[in-house]
Design an enzyme around this catalytic site. Structure first.
Site, mmCIF file in Angstrom:
data_model
loop_
_atom_site.group_PDB
_atom_site.id
_atom_site.type_symbol
_atom_site.label_atom_id
_atom_site.label_comp_id
_atom_site.label_asym_id
_atom_site.label_seq_id
_atom_site.Cartn_x
_atom_site.Cartn_y
_atom_site.Cartn_z
ATOM 1 N N ASP A 142 16.992 26.025 -19.458
ATOM 2 C CA ASP A 142 16.152 25.512 -18.386
ATOM 3 C C ASP A 142 14.823 26.282 -18.360
ATOM 4 O O ASP A 142 14.225 26.506 -19.413
ATOM 5 C CB ASP A 142 16.916 25.582 -17.058
ATOM 6 C CG ASP A 142 16.269 24.811 -15.931
ATOM 7 O OD1 ASP A 142 16.515 23.601 -15.824
ATOM 8 O OD2 ASP A 142 15.504 25.420 -15.154
ATOM 9 N N ASP A 287 23.628 15.996 -20.461
ATOM 10 C CA ASP A 287 22.504 16.441 -19.634
ATOM 11 C C ASP A 287 21.270 15.585 -19.913
ATOM 12 O O ASP A 287 20.468 15.900 -20.790
ATOM 13 C CB ASP A 287 22.192 17.908 -19.910
ATOM 14 C CG ASP A 287 20.983 18.394 -19.115
ATOM 15 O OD1 ASP A 287 20.760 17.878 -17.998
ATOM 16 O OD2 ASP A 287 20.271 19.292 -19.596
ATOM 17 N N HIS A 317 24.181 20.346 -17.945
ATOM 18 C CA HIS A 317 22.981 21.166 -17.957
ATOM 19 C C HIS A 317 23.345 22.649 -17.898
ATOM 20 O O HIS A 317 22.797 23.461 -18.640
ATOM 21 C CB HIS A 317 22.095 20.785 -16.770
ATOM 22 C CG HIS A 317 20.772 21.471 -16.748
ATOM 23 N ND1 HIS A 317 19.787 21.212 -17.673
ATOM 24 C CD2 HIS A 317 20.253 22.408 -15.905
ATOM 25 C CE1 HIS A 317 18.714 21.956 -17.406
ATOM 26 N NE2 HIS A 317 18.979 22.687 -16.341
#
Length: 338
Positions: A142, A287, A317
């Site tokens: 991320d 994801d 994710h």
């Protein structure tokens, strides 16, 4: 208005008596399941007020061993890596997992505009320099990707290899058209095409009254997270004062080519396109937010060629929650094979 205690849960961001920085009380981190690690801190610059900021990191394993540096994103903190840290330590590696400023045990600026992409890069760069980290295997996910890869671009000598997992490096360039499930690319000179879901994420971060980190686990994991561990995601954020950084991250995603973050990412891409050290993609298979980025990294980074890239099955994710031990075993085997 008096300065709030750490346990107040609904206070405004700003005002004449608003504290510039808050620190989550240590009682919030007591007895968290699966997280026995002792805290460590470095001081980094505060670009907005006098005095520095305390930045937290987990540091386990031999101090002279090769480093695995794990970077979390939004809305997580170092707790995300609790299942992976013991695997790395058992393999004789030094496992370091920082909390970005505004997250975890790190200090938290209370005004959202005080968080910028460039500041996050500078804070992580200071931590790496203070600890003089070298021979780093970077594990980034991320927002941990754009931030740490920007540090790599500026201090490449510190990094031996990279594991990119469900991360992204937005430039909003037209070449991204058709490549991403969550689109964000230029479409003409004056327009951008942006996924409705990405726009909804930005909107939600600003307009949701109760913005809790744990609320996002049910759709960002596949196998689920037990309630006590999900609650631990919320430990660092007892009030709105503590959530400014968490609310700001979605707005820092570059969706136009002129965004300062797009400029940073363009610089990072120029460095990555010359990066020949091993570069592995390890993405969860469920994801949509980052789907497509694994292929772009594989195509554009020389060090990605010939690597055993994997899609983690039944992983979202936050694959660190779905299959953290398995992922850590894959990474340690990959390091050992190098």
């Amino acid at each position: 208005m008096p300065t709030p205690s750490v346990n107040e849960v609904s206070v405004p961001y700003t005002g004449p008596d608003a504290p510039a920085v808050v620190r989550t009380g240590e009682d919030r981190f007591s007895g968290l399941p699966g997280f026995p690690f002792q805290p460590h801190y470095v001081e980094v610059d505060n670009p907005h007020t006098a005095g520095g900021l305390r930045m937290h990191y987990v540091d386990e394993g031999p101090r002279d061993a090769p480093v695995v540096l794990m970077l979390h994103g939004e809305p997580a903190w170092s707790y995300l890596y609790r299942k992976m840290i013991p695997v790395f330590v058992a393999a004789g590696l030094r496992a370091i997992a920082p909390d970005h400023i505004g997250f975890g045990r790190s200090d938290k600026l209370t005004w959202p505009p005080h968080y910028s992409f460039e500041h996050h890069v500078a804070w992580l760069r200071q931590l790496a320099a203070t600890l003089d980290l070298r021979d780093i295997t970077l594990v980034c996910q991320d927002w941990g990707g754009p931030i740490s890869l920007a540090v790599l671009a500026r201090e490449t000598h510190r990094f031996s290899r990279v594991v990119a997992g469900n991360t992204m490096l937005h430039t909003a360039g037209p070449e991204l058209a058709g490549r991403l499930t969550w689109a964000a690319h230029a479409s003409g000179e004056e327009n951008s095409t942006v996924s409705t879901l990405l726009l909804e994420w930005m909107r939600q971060s600003q307009r949701t009254a109760e913005f809790r980190a744990s609320d996002f686990l049910h759709f960002a994991t596949v196998r689920g997270v037990p309630p006590d561990q999900a609650a631990a995601w919320d430990a660092p954020f007892p009030s709105e004062w503590h959530k400014a950084g968490m609310r700001q991250f979605p707005l820092l995603i570059p969706v136009t080519r002129s965004d300062p973050g797009a400029v940073i990412n363009q610089e990072t891409w120029r460095a990555l396109e010359k990066f020949e050290n091993p570069f592995l993609t390890l993405f969860g298979d469920s994801d949509p937010a980052t789907q497509g980025w694994e292929t772009i990294f594989q195509e554009r980074v020389p060090g990605a060629r010939g690597q055993p890239h994997q899609l983690l099955e039944r992983a979202g994710h936050f694959w660190q929650e779905d299959c953290g031990e398995q992922a850590a075993q894959i990474i340690t085997a990959w390091i050992g094979a190098g």
